[in-house]
Design a protein around this motif. Structure first.
Motif, PDB file in Angstrom:
ATOM      1  N   ASN A   1       0.822  -1.205   0.000  1.00 12.93           N
ATOM      2  CA  ASN A   1       0.000   0.000   0.000  1.00 12.93           C
ATOM      3  C   ASN A   1       0.862   1.263   0.000  1.00 12.93           C
ATOM      4  N   ALA A   2       1.900   1.251   0.826  1.00 16.91           N
ATOM      5  CA  ALA A   2       2.775   2.412   0.921  1.00 16.91           C
ATOM      6  C   ALA A   2       3.502   2.665  -0.398  1.00 16.91           C
ATOM      7  N   THR A   3       3.971   1.595  -1.040  1.00 20.35           N
ATOM      8  CA  THR A   3       4.658   1.744  -2.325  1.00 20.35           C
ATOM      9  C   THR A   3       3.721   2.328  -3.368  1.00 20.35           C
ATOM     10  N   TRP A   4       2.492   1.829  -3.392  1.00 23.80           N
ATOM     11  CA  TRP A   4       1.503   2.365  -4.336  1.00 23.80           C
ATOM     12  C   TRP A   4       1.269   3.848  -4.101  1.00 23.80           C
ATOM     13  N   TRP A   5       1.081   4.230  -2.852  1.00 23.97           N
ATOM     14  CA  TRP A   5       0.767   5.631  -2.549  1.00 23.97           C
ATOM     15  C   TRP A   5       1.934   6.550  -2.903  1.00 23.97           C
ATOM     16  N   LYS A   6       3.131   6.131  -2.562  1.00 27.67           N
ATOM     17  CA  LYS A   6       4.300   6.963  -2.854  1.00 27.67           C
ATOM     18  C   LYS A   6       4.525   7.111  -4.355  1.00 27.67           C
ATOM     19  N   GLY A   7       4.047   6.147  -5.139  1.00 24.62           N
ATOM     20  CA  GLY A   7       4.219   6.201  -6.578  1.00 24.62           C
ATOM     21  C   GLY A   7       3.222   7.095  -7.286  1.00 24.62           C
ATOM     22  N   LEU A   8       2.221   7.598  -6.560  1.00 25.55           N
ATOM     23  CA  LEU A   8       1.218   8.470  -7.169  1.00 25.55           C
ATOM     24  C   LEU A   8       1.718   9.907  -7.210  1.00 25.55           C
ATOM     25  N   SER A   9       1.277  10.637  -8.216  1.00 29.83           N
ATOM     26  CA  SER A   9       1.553  12.068  -8.273  1.00 29.83           C
ATOM     27  C   SER A   9       0.628  12.780  -7.294  1.00 29.83           C
ATOM     28  N   PRO A  10       0.927  14.037  -6.929  1.00 32.66           N
ATOM     29  CA  PRO A  10       0.006  14.779  -6.048  1.00 32.66           C
ATOM     30  C   PRO A  10      -1.413  14.834  -6.610  1.00 32.66           C
ATOM     31  N   GLU A  11      -1.544  14.994  -7.917  1.00 27.96           N
ATOM     32  CA  GLU A  11      -2.874  15.018  -8.540  1.00 27.96           C
ATOM     33  C   GLU A  11      -3.589  13.696  -8.333  1.00 27.96           C
ATOM     34  N   GLN A  12      -2.884  12.591  -8.509  1.00 31.10           N
ATOM     35  CA  GLN A  12      -3.492  11.270  -8.363  1.00 31.10           C
ATOM     36  C   GLN A  12      -3.862  10.989  -6.904  1.00 31.10           C
ATOM     37  N   GLN A  13      -2.990  11.392  -5.984  1.00 32.65           N
ATOM     38  CA  GLN A  13      -3.313  11.214  -4.565  1.00 32.65           C
ATOM     39  C   GLN A  13      -4.570  11.986  -4.199  1.00 32.65           C
ATOM     40  N   ALA A  14      -4.665  13.224  -4.676  1.00 26.92           N
ATOM     41  CA  ALA A  14      -5.849  14.045  -4.397  1.00 26.92           C
ATOM     42  C   ALA A  14      -7.104  13.416  -4.981  1.00 26.92           C
ATOM     43  N   ALA A  15      -6.979  12.826  -6.164  1.00 29.82           N
ATOM     44  CA  ALA A  15      -8.133  12.188  -6.795  1.00 29.82           C
ATOM     45  C   ALA A  15      -8.623  11.009  -5.962  1.00 29.82           C
TER      46      ALA A  15
ATOM     47  N   SER B   1     -12.000   4.158   1.081  1.00 25.16           N
ATOM     48  CA  SER B   1     -10.985   3.150   0.736  1.00 25.16           C
ATOM     49  C   SER B   1      -9.600   3.590   1.190  1.00 25.16           C
ATOM     50  N   VAL B   2      -9.260   4.845   0.954  1.00 27.55           N
ATOM     51  CA  VAL B   2      -7.939   5.360   1.339  1.00 27.55           C
ATOM     52  C   VAL B   2      -7.765   5.312   2.851  1.00 27.55           C
ATOM     53  N   GLY B   3      -8.822   5.671   3.581  1.00 30.06           N
ATOM     54  CA  GLY B   3      -8.724   5.711   5.035  1.00 30.06           C
ATOM     55  C   GLY B   3      -8.491   4.368   5.673  1.00 30.06           C
ATOM     56  N   LYS B   4      -8.803   3.286   4.963  1.00 30.06           N
ATOM     57  CA  LYS B   4      -8.647   1.941   5.519  1.00 30.06           C
ATOM     58  C   LYS B   4      -7.287   1.317   5.239  1.00 30.06           C
ATOM     59  N   LEU B   5      -6.479   1.937   4.392  1.00 30.75           N
ATOM     60  CA  LEU B   5      -5.264   1.283   3.912  1.00 30.75           C
ATOM     61  C   LEU B   5      -4.127   1.398   4.924  1.00 30.75           C
ATOM     62  N   ASP B   6      -3.807   0.284   5.559  1.00 29.63           N
ATOM     63  CA  ASP B   6      -2.661   0.246   6.477  1.00 29.63           C
ATOM     64  C   ASP B   6      -1.373   0.486   5.694  1.00 29.63           C
ATOM     65  N   GLY B   7      -0.475   1.232   6.298  1.00 28.00           N
ATOM     66  CA  GLY B   7       0.794   1.539   5.656  1.00 28.00           C
ATOM     67  C   GLY B   7       0.858   2.938   5.093  1.00 28.00           C
ATOM     68  N   LEU B   8      -0.307   3.562   4.859  1.00 29.07           N
ATOM     69  CA  LEU B   8      -0.313   4.941   4.375  1.00 29.07           C
ATOM     70  C   LEU B   8      -0.004   5.896   5.529  1.00 29.07           C
ATOM     71  N   PRO B   9       0.509   7.084   5.234  1.00 28.83           N
ATOM     72  CA  PRO B   9       0.789   8.043   6.310  1.00 28.83           C
ATOM     73  C   PRO B   9      -0.459   8.323   7.144  1.00 28.83           C
ATOM     74  N   SER B  10      -0.269   8.495   8.439  1.00 24.86           N
ATOM     75  CA  SER B  10      -1.408   8.747   9.320  1.00 24.86           C
ATOM     76  C   SER B  10      -2.140  10.028   8.945  1.00 24.86           C
TER      77      SER B  10
ATOM     78  N   PHE C   1      -2.700  -3.803  10.926  1.00 25.48           N
ATOM     79  CA  PHE C   1      -2.598  -2.446  11.454  1.00 25.48           C
ATOM     80  C   PHE C   1      -1.246  -2.214  12.113  1.00 25.48           C
ATOM     81  N   LEU C   2      -0.798  -3.181  12.911  1.00 32.33           N
ATOM     82  CA  LEU C   2       0.501  -3.039  13.575  1.00 32.33           C
ATOM     83  C   LEU C   2       1.630  -2.977  12.546  1.00 32.33           C
ATOM     84  N   ASP C   3       1.564  -3.823  11.537  1.00 29.25           N
ATOM     85  CA  ASP C   3       2.580  -3.771  10.480  1.00 29.25           C
ATOM     86  C   ASP C   3       2.548  -2.417   9.773  1.00 29.25           C
ATOM     87  N   GLY C   4       1.325  -1.891   9.583  1.00 28.88           N
ATOM     88  CA  GLY C   4       1.191  -0.591   8.935  1.00 28.88           C
ATOM     89  C   GLY C   4       1.822   0.524   9.744  1.00 28.88           C
ATOM     90  N   LEU C   5       1.722   0.447  11.064  1.00 28.81           N
ATOM     91  CA  LEU C   5       2.376   1.453  11.917  1.00 28.81           C
ATOM     92  C   LEU C   5       3.885   1.441  11.708  1.00 28.81           C
TER      93      LEU C   5
END
Length: 606
Positions: free
Chosen positions: A237-251, A259-268, A455-459
Motif C-alpha cells: 500500500n505504501a509503495t503504491w501511494w508513494k508512486g502516485l503524483s500529487p494530482e493522483q493522490q488528491a483524486a 478506501s484510502v482511510g482503511k489502507l494500512d501503511g499509508l501516512p497517518s 494495522f501493527l505492520d502498517g504502523l
C-alpha cells in the motif's frame, strides 16, 4: 459539440484550473489544521472563561468552513481533471481521424463531413466521381450497420469506403466529447455551497452526493490511475501511494476517501484526512435520517394489573407500534451519533493540558461501528501504545475507551523524558456484544486478529523516525484474547504487551507472544471476576491465563478495584502501564511473587 470547438479545446487549461482548485483545497486544509491544532489548541491550553469559550465556538465554525471548502475544492479539482481526461481522449480520436483522412487524400469540412476524390475503375468510360459523407457516429443498430456496409460494398469508388470510415470516426469523437460535456457539466455546477458561512448537515450530505456523482462520472479517469494493490499488505500500500503524483493522490482522497482511510501503511495524516471526510459526511447523513423519523411517543410506559395486587410496568401499545416501525433504525442512528459525538469531543480537546492533535485512522458506522483514534501522530512518535478494548465495545461506547488512552498518554508523556508518545484506541474488530451469550466464544478474536496484525505492520511501515518506534500493546478483557489470537495466528509487531483483566489469551505462556523475553505484563485488580471466570473459555493449556505465575508475565501492582478501573487517574495501575509504554519497565511496581493456585492445580488433576 462541433468540430471547431473540439479542435480548439485545450484540456491542459482545465488541468491547470484543476491544479488551482487542488492548491485551494490544500490551503483550506492547512488553515483548518492551523485553527484546530494551533490556535484553538493554544486557547484551550492557556485560557479559561466565557471569552475563551466564545472564541472556541467561533473557531470551530470557521474550521468547519475550511474543511468543507477543502473537500469541495478537492472534488472540483478531480472533476476538472476527469473532464480534461475525457475530452483529451475524444480530441486524440478526432486528431487521428483528421490526420488519416488527410493522408488518404480526403478533405474534412468545418461540419466534420469528409469529401473524397474521384477514383476506381472506369464505368461507361468515366472514373467514378468523388463525393461527401456527413459525419455521424458509427451505427450501433444492427440494421443501420448492415445498410452502411452494403452501401460501402456497392459503391464503385474505393475512396467512399475510407470516407465513411473517417466520417464515422469523426462522428464518434464529436459524440464522445458531447457526451462528456453533458456528463460533467451538471456535476461541476453542483459543486457550490450556500451563500452563507454556516456548514450544515445538509451541506455535508450534499458533499456526499457530490462525491458519488463525481465518482460515477469519473469512472474512466479513476480507472486510468494506478490502482491500489488487491489484497496488498502495508508495504504494498505504501509503495503504491508513494508512486502516485500529487494530482493522483488528491483524486483518490476525493473519490474514494473510505478506501484510502482503511489502507494500512499509508501516512497517518493521509488516513486522517480521508476518514475525516467520511466521518463528517456520515454524521450529517445519520443526523438527517434521524430527524426524518417521528419522535418516539412520550407515553412509553404504562402499568397493568399483574395479579396479586402488584402492578407491572409495560410499554404502551402506541410506543410498541412506533418501535416496530422505526425502533431498530432509531436505535442504530442514535447510538452511532452518540459515538460520533464522543469522537468529535476528542477532536475538540486538542490542546487541553498539552493533549496533542487527534488522528482518525479508521472509521465506519455500519453495524456496531469501527473507530481507530490516535492521540498524537504515530508516524513521528518515539513510543506508540495500541489499546484493544473488550466485550460490548462499539461505536456507541467509544468515548470511554478514548478517555482511557488519553489518560495513558498524559501519564506516559510526563514520564517520557522529552520523547514523543502516541496512544491509539483500536476498535477495528467486531467485539462480543454480550458477556454471557458472546464473550465465551473465540471467533470474535480470531476474526479480528488479521486486521490487528495488518494495522501493527502498517504502523511500522508509515513510521518516519530515524529509529523504529517502541510499540506497546494494551489489551483489556476480551481485547487481551484478540491480542493472543493475533500472536497465535500471525506475528505481533510489538515490543511490549500489557494485559488488564484478562480472561485468557488462547496461548499458554508469555514466550508464545512474539515479544522479547520479560516484556509481557499483567494487571488483575481485586474484585475483577473476569480472569477466573474466563480462564475456562480462553485460557491456554490447563486453563492458564496471564494472571497465573506459570504463564510467565510480570504481575504489576494494581491498586484499582473491579474490571474497569485500570485507567483511573492517579492510580498505580495507570502509572505502571505508562512506564511500560515509555520503555521504563525497571520502574514498574510489581506484586510480590505468589504461588500458582490456578494452572498447577489443573496440571495435577489431569
Amino acid at each position: 459539440m462541433d468540430l471547431a470547438t473540439l479542435k480548439a479545446l485545450k484540456p491542459s487549461e482545465y488541468q491547470e484550473a484543476a491544479d488551482g482548485y487542488r492548491a485551494t483545497s490544500e490551503m483550506a486544509g492547512s488553515a483548518k489544521d492551523t485553527i484546530d491544532n494551533q490556535i484553538s489548541a493554544g486557547i484551550r491550553n492557556k485560557l479559561e472563561g466565557e471569552a475563551a469559550k466564545a472564541a472556541l465556538r467561533e473557531l470551530a465554525e470557521l474550521s468547519k468552513d475550511f474543511h468543507y471548502a477543502q473537500t469541495e475544492c478537492g472534488l472540483a479539482s478531480t472533476a476538472l481533471n476527469g473532464f480534461a481526461f475525457d475530452m483529451a481522449a475524444a480530441k486524440r480520436k478526432l486528431e487521428a481521424a483528421l490526420e488519416d483522412a488527410k493522408a488518404a487524400g480526403c478533405t474534412v469540412g468545418a461540419d466534420g463531413s469528409v469529401t473524397f476524390p474521384a477514383g476506381g475503375k472506369e464505368v461507361d468510360g468515366k472514373v467514378p466521381e468523388g463525393g461527401t459523407v456527413s459525419a455521424s457516429p458509427t451505427p450501433t443498430d444492427p440494421g443501420a450497420a448492415a445498410m452502411e456496409r452494403q452501401a460501402v460494398n456497392m459503391h464503385p469508388n474505393p475512396h467512399f469506403k475510407k470516407a465513411v470510415e473517417f466520417a464515422d470516426r469523426i462522428g464518434d469523437a464529436l459524440k464522445e466529447a458531447t457526451d462528456a460535456d453533458a456528463k460533467w457539466a451538471p456535476k461541476l455546477r453542483a459543486l457550490k455551497a450556500d451563500d452563507d458561512l454556516v456548514v450544515s448537515d445538509r451541506d455535508w450530505a450534499d458533499a456526499k452526493s457530490d462525491t458519488d456523482g463525481v465518482r460515477d462520472a469519473g469512472k474512466d479517469y479513476l480507472h486510468s490511475l494506478p490502482q491500489p494493490p488487491k489484497d496488498g499488505g502495508p508495504k504494498d500500500n505504501a509503495t503504491w501511494w508513494k508512486g502516485l503524483s500529487p494530482e493522483q493522490q488528491a483524486a483518490w482522497i476525493s473519490l474514494q476517501p473510505d478506501s484510502v482511510g482503511k489502507l494500512d501503511g499509508l501516512p497517518s495524516s493521509v488516513r486522517d484526512e480521508a476518514n475525516r471526510v467520511v466521518f463528517d459526511e456520515t454524521r450529517a447523513r445519520y443526523q438527517l435520517d434521524l430527524d426524518s423519523i417521528p419522535k418516539p411517543p412520550a407515553n412509553e410506559w404504562t402499568y397493568i394489573n399483574g395479579g396479586g395486587g402488584f402492578a407491572s410496568k409495560v410499554h404502551t401499545d402506541e410506543w410498541m407500534d412506533w418501535y416496530k416501525k422505526y425502533g431498530e433504525r432509531y436505535d442504530h442512528l442514535t447510538k452511532s451519533l452518540n459515538g460520533m459525538k464522543s469522537i468529535q469531543e476528542r477532536f475538540d480537546k486538542t490542546g487541553e493540558r498539552g493533549l496533542p492533535e487527534a488522528y482518525l485512522l479508521g472509521f465506519g458506522a455500519d453495524d456496531d461501528g469501527r473507530a481507530i483514534i490516535a492521540n498524537g501522530n504515530p508516524d513521528t512518535a518515539d513510543h506508540q501504545a495500541v489499546y484493544v478494548p473488550g466485550t460490548t465495545s462499539d461505536l456507541n461506547g467509544i468515548g470511554g475507551n478514548i478517555d482511557r488512552m488519553t489518560n495513558v498518554w498524559r501519564r506516559a508523556h510526563d514520564q517520557a523524558d522529552g520523547k514523543t508518545v502516541s496512544t491509539i484506541t483500536w476498535l477495528g474488530y467486531d467485539a462480543p456484544d454480550d458477556v454471557v451469550k458472546d464473550a465465551p466464544f473465540s471467533h470474535y478474536a480470531y476474526d479480528g486478529a488479521p486486521a490487528f496484525n495488518k494495522f501493527l505492520d502498517g504502523l511500522g511501515v508509515s513510521h518516519t523516525g530515524d529509529a523504529p518506534a517502541h510499540r506497546t500493546l494494551i489489551g483489556h478483557s476480551y481485547g487481551t484474547t484478540l491480542i493472543g489470537a493475533a500472536a497465535e495466528k500471525g506475528t505481533l509487531n510489538a515490543d511490549d504487551i500489557v494485559f488488564a483483566g484478562s480472561p485468557g489469551v488462547r496461548v499458554s505462556g508469555a514466550d508464545e507472544l512474539d515479544v522479547p523475553k520479560g516484556h509481557v505484563w499483567n494487571e488483575e485488580a481485586d474484585g475483577d471476576p473476569v480472569p477466573d471466570i474466563g480462564r475456562y473459555g480462553h485460557g491456554g493449556d490447563y486453563f492458564v491465563i496471564p494472571s497465573d505465575p506459570d504463564f510467565g508475565a510480570h504481575q504489576m501492582t494494581t491498586d484499582t478495584h473491579g474490571h474497569s478501573g485500570y485507567w483511573d487517574v492517579g492510580s498505580t495501575s495507570l502509572n505502571n502501564q505508562a512506564m511500560v509504554v515509555v520503555g521504563k519497565g525497571d520502574n514498574v511496581q510489581l506484586k510480590p511473587a505468589q504461588p500458582d493456585y490456578g494452572s498447577d492445580f489443573w496440571k495435577h488433576v489431569k
